[in-house]
Design a protein around this motif. Structure first.
Motif, short mmCIF file in Angstrom:
data_model
loop_
_atom_site.label_atom_id
_atom_site.label_comp_id
_atom_site.label_asym_id
_atom_site.label_seq_id
_atom_site.Cartn_x
_atom_site.Cartn_y
_atom_site.Cartn_z
N MET A 189 33.13 42.52 40.67
CA MET A 189 34.53 42.56 41.06
C MET A 189 34.77 43.88 41.80
O MET A 189 34.45 44.94 41.29
CB MET A 189 35.40 42.45 39.82
N ASP A 190 35.30 43.80 42.99
CA ASP A 190 35.52 45.02 43.76
C ASP A 190 36.97 45.48 43.62
O ASP A 190 37.77 44.87 42.91
CB ASP A 190 35.13 44.84 45.22
N LEU A 191 37.31 46.56 44.27
CA LEU A 191 38.64 47.16 44.15
C LEU A 191 39.74 46.22 44.60
O LEU A 191 40.80 46.15 43.97
CB LEU A 191 38.69 48.46 44.96
N MET A 192 39.50 45.47 45.68
CA MET A 192 40.54 44.55 46.16
C MET A 192 40.81 43.45 45.14
O MET A 192 41.95 43.05 44.93
CB MET A 192 40.13 43.94 47.51
N ASP A 193 39.76 42.94 44.48
CA ASP A 193 39.96 41.93 43.44
C ASP A 193 40.79 42.49 42.28
O ASP A 193 41.67 41.82 41.74
CB ASP A 193 38.61 41.43 42.91
N VAL A 194 40.50 43.74 41.92
CA VAL A 194 41.26 44.38 40.84
C VAL A 194 42.72 44.53 41.24
O VAL A 194 43.62 44.23 40.45
CB VAL A 194 40.64 45.75 40.48
#
Length: 66
Positions: A1-6
């Motif tokens: 999970m990357d920053l945009m997903d978070v």
């Protein structure tokens, strides 16, 4: 999970809900000014030259090893 997903999870949205299809207006993409294009071209030329210098130095060093 990357920053945009978070960030989307925190906001309660998903990428599928927030993504928009690209809009085609039928006109060419806008580019920067001529000066900006020349700076970018110079940067690319400098990068390629630097890579060539490094490759030449590496090749010269390998000739001594063999």
């Amino acid at each position: 999970m990357d920053l945009m997903d978070v960030m989307h999870t925190i906001q309660g949205t998903t990428l599928a809900l927030t993504a928009e299809a690209p809009r085609h207006t039928g006109e060419p993409a806008r580019t920067g000014s001529t000066a900006e294009q020349l700076w970018l071209l110079g940067g690319v030329a400098l990068s390629i030259t630097a890579a060539g210098v490094v490759a030449a130095a590496a090749a010269r060093g390998r000739k001594r090893d063999h």
